[in-house]
Design a protein around this motif. Structure first.
Motif, PDB file in Angstrom:
ATOM      1  N   MET A   1      48.851  24.779  83.854  1.00 49.24           N
ATOM      2  CA  MET A   1      47.542  25.100  83.261  1.00 49.24           C
ATOM      3  C   MET A   1      47.454  25.693  81.871  1.00 49.24           C
ATOM      4  O   MET A   1      48.287  26.263  81.479  1.00 49.24           O
ATOM      5  CB  MET A   1      46.981  26.407  84.391  1.00 49.24           C
ATOM      6  N   ARG A   2      46.348  25.083  81.285  1.00 49.55           N
ATOM      7  CA  ARG A   2      46.003  25.502  79.907  1.00 49.55           C
ATOM      8  C   ARG A   2      45.213  26.827  80.056  1.00 49.55           C
ATOM      9  O   ARG A   2      44.151  27.097  80.541  1.00 49.55           O
ATOM     10  CB  ARG A   2      45.276  24.406  79.162  1.00 49.55           C
ATOM     11  N   LEU A   3      45.993  28.219  79.387  1.00 45.12           N
ATOM     12  CA  LEU A   3      45.270  29.229  79.457  1.00 45.12           C
ATOM     13  C   LEU A   3      44.874  29.963  78.286  1.00 45.12           C
ATOM     14  O   LEU A   3      45.295  29.549  77.162  1.00 45.12           O
ATOM     15  CB  LEU A   3      46.445  30.188  80.008  1.00 45.12           C
ATOM     16  N   VAL A   4      43.688  30.573  78.302  1.00 42.30           N
ATOM     17  CA  VAL A   4      43.256  31.607  77.239  1.00 42.30           C
ATOM     18  C   VAL A   4      43.542  33.076  77.863  1.00 42.30           C
ATOM     19  O   VAL A   4      43.103  33.446  78.835  1.00 42.30           O
ATOM     20  CB  VAL A   4      41.901  31.427  76.936  1.00 42.30           C
ATOM     21  N   VAL A   5      44.517  33.618  77.072  1.00 40.66           N
ATOM     22  CA  VAL A   5      44.713  35.101  77.404  1.00 40.66           C
ATOM     23  C   VAL A   5      44.079  36.027  76.365  1.00 40.66           C
ATOM     24  O   VAL A   5      44.044  36.193  75.328  1.00 40.66           O
ATOM     25  CB  VAL A   5      46.319  35.267  77.118  1.00 40.66           C
ATOM     26  N   MET A   6      43.360  36.967  77.319  1.00 48.39           N
ATOM     27  CA  MET A   6      42.802  38.131  76.675  1.00 48.39           C
ATOM     28  C   MET A   6      43.287  39.616  77.172  1.00 48.39           C
ATOM     29  O   MET A   6      43.061  39.688  78.100  1.00 48.39           O
ATOM     30  CB  MET A   6      41.184  37.955  76.926  1.00 48.39           C
ATOM     31  N   GLY A   7      43.632  40.230  75.702  1.00 47.72           N
ATOM     32  CA  GLY A   7      44.269  41.689  76.130  1.00 47.72           C
ATOM     33  C   GLY A   7      44.533  42.096  74.830  1.00 47.72           C
ATOM     34  O   GLY A   7      44.538  41.667  73.839  1.00 47.72           O
ATOM     35  N   THR A   8      44.409  43.602  74.881  1.00 51.84           N
ATOM     36  CA  THR A   8      44.602  44.301  73.643  1.00 51.84           C
ATOM     37  C   THR A   8      45.628  45.329  73.796  1.00 51.84           C
ATOM     38  O   THR A   8      46.512  45.414  73.117  1.00 51.84           O
ATOM     39  CB  THR A   8      43.215  44.977  73.179  1.00 51.84           C
ATOM     40  N   GLY A   9      45.539  46.166  75.007  1.00 46.58           N
ATOM     41  CA  GLY A   9      46.549  47.232  75.372  1.00 46.58           C
ATOM     42  C   GLY A   9      47.815  46.887  75.889  1.00 46.58           C
ATOM     43  O   GLY A   9      48.336  45.689  76.181  1.00 46.58           O
ATOM     44  N   PRO A  10      48.906  47.884  75.898  1.00 46.21           N
ATOM     45  CA  PRO A  10      50.040  47.495  76.417  1.00 46.21           C
ATOM     46  C   PRO A  10      50.340  47.003  78.006  1.00 46.21           C
ATOM     47  O   PRO A  10      51.271  46.451  78.358  1.00 46.21           O
ATOM     48  CB  PRO A  10      50.932  48.883  76.449  1.00 46.21           C
ATOM     49  N   PHE A  11      49.189  47.484  78.711  1.00 48.83           N
ATOM     50  CA  PHE A  11      49.313  46.973  80.202  1.00 48.83           C
ATOM     51  C   PHE A  11      49.370  45.452  80.445  1.00 48.83           C
ATOM     52  O   PHE A  11      49.852  44.972  81.372  1.00 48.83           O
ATOM     53  CB  PHE A  11      48.047  47.468  80.829  1.00 48.83           C
ATOM     54  N   ALA A  12      48.900  44.743  79.237  1.00 47.78           N
ATOM     55  CA  ALA A  12      48.820  43.150  79.341  1.00 47.78           C
ATOM     56  C   ALA A  12      50.058  42.635  78.926  1.00 47.78           C
ATOM     57  O   ALA A  12      50.369  41.271  79.188  1.00 47.78           O
ATOM     58  CB  ALA A  12      47.538  42.683  78.699  1.00 47.78           C
ATOM     59  N   VAL A  13      50.885  43.328  78.229  1.00 44.60           N
ATOM     60  CA  VAL A  13      52.147  42.599  77.661  1.00 44.60           C
ATOM     61  C   VAL A  13      53.027  41.918  78.480  1.00 44.60           C
ATOM     62  O   VAL A  13      53.490  40.842  78.192  1.00 44.60           O
ATOM     63  CB  VAL A  13      52.718  43.530  76.707  1.00 44.60           C
ATOM     64  N   PRO A  14      53.387  42.684  79.680  1.00 42.60           N
ATOM     65  CA  PRO A  14      54.485  42.035  80.540  1.00 42.60           C
ATOM     66  C   PRO A  14      53.921  40.761  81.168  1.00 42.60           C
ATOM     67  O   PRO A  14      54.581  39.612  81.272  1.00 42.60           O
ATOM     68  CB  PRO A  14      54.617  43.107  81.716  1.00 42.60           C
TER      69      PRO A  14
END
Length: 316
Positions: A1-14
């Motif tokens: 799948m082609r993905l756009v990943v949206m996140g800012t804080g540390p919770f999203a890093v893993p």
């Protein structure tokens, strides 16, 4: 799948790391823009994306028409959102073929909002978890696509639990994306009657209320770590009361006093620092006096003129 990943804080890093290592293609990492004019360190997701060699885009808002147009230009299959910091409109979610999914750090519909992990610890919950939802414009209100559960250790802080949840959430996101790709995902509507709120915490909420039970105060201190941190005020022989941050405590079993004492009264201040609560007592283990480093409470007692009978302040 082609993905756009949206996140800012540390919770999203893993989750970002797991997606980059998977068979899926991360097209861009979208993060919130810098705040103010001061040069700030890159937020965790930006730093992780740069380390992985992924392009980063930090629009003023993903909901602006020009932002939606740029997102549409990626021709992505799915938007993966976690710890981003902005509620996305329908038109924004519609720029990808399958819309968006969001990883949230609670067992939804419980704890919708910005601080789900903190409120789970504050309330003394024995269990927490993560939920991947199909995104809608409502706050964490979309149908559930998958959940994972974790027991909460009675001594761990909100920060420690959040780190464990972030790691456990990554394989959950991969599983859900795989099901969406295969057409086997089964969305389940949330039970609105069971929904609770988890609003963002403020610094003022860190103030300890000694009239509460020892166990509830311990939960409060755990839930306030690492931010905004719990604190109280210690009377000084001269000058204003000292602001004392409390990082770690334990409930004192069978603690008592010769007679009734007011909550916040210091019961012991020699070998250990023990304070009376509305029910029971707490031993303060790690503290940080204003203007000094974090230290063991026993080290703090060596330089502080605190005696049994002194009273911790519960007001600003």
């Amino acid at each position: 799948m082609r993905l756009v990943v949206m996140g800012t804080g540390p919770f999203a890093v893993p989750t970002l790391r797991a997606l980059q290592a998977s068979e899926h293609e991360v097209l861009v990492v979208v993060a919130r823009p810098p705040r103010g004019r001061r040069r700030e360190p890159a937020p965790p997701m930006v730093a992780a994306a740069e380390e992985l060699g992924l392009p980063v885009w930090r629009p003023e808002s993903a909901n602006l028409s020009e932002s939606q147009e740029r997102l549409r230009g990626y021709e992505a299959d799915l938007m993966v959102v976690c710890d981003y910091g902005e509620i996305l409109k329908d038109a924004t979610l519609g720029v990808t073929r399958l819309g968006g999914v969001n990883l949230h750090g609670s067992l939804l519909p419980k704890y919708r909002g910005a601080a789900p992990v903190q409120w789970a610890v504050l309330n003394g919950d024995a269990e927490s978890g993560s939920t991947v939802i199909q995104m809608t414009p409502g706050l964490d209100a979309g149908p559930s696509l998958g959940q994972s559960r974790l027991a909460i250790d009675p001594h761990e802080t909100a920060g420690e639990l959040e780190e464990r949840l972030s790691e456990a959430g990554a394989p959950l996101v991969l599983r859900v994306i795989g099901e969406l790709a295969a057409g086997t995902a089964t969305p389940e509507l949330q039970d609105k009657s069971q929904a609770t709120k988890a609003p963002r915490l403020s610094k003022e909420q860190g103030l300890v209320d000694w009239s509460r039970s020892a166990q509830k105060i311990k939960n409060h201190i755990r839930g306030m770590a690492p931010w905004p941190r719990a604190f109280t005020f210690v009377p000084m022989e001269k000058g204003e009361p000292l602001r004392l941050v409390i990082d770690r405590v334990d409930v004192v079993e069978g603690a008592g006093a010769p007679g009734p004492v007011a909550p916040g009264t210091v019961l012991e201040a020699k070998e250990r620092l023990v304070v009376a609560c509305g029910e029971g007592a707490l031993e303060l283990l790690d503290v940080q006096p204003a203007g000094k480093r974090r230290m063991a409470a026993t080290d703090f007692l060596r330089g502080a003129a605190i005696k049994p009978g002194n009273s911790m302040r519960t007001d600003l």
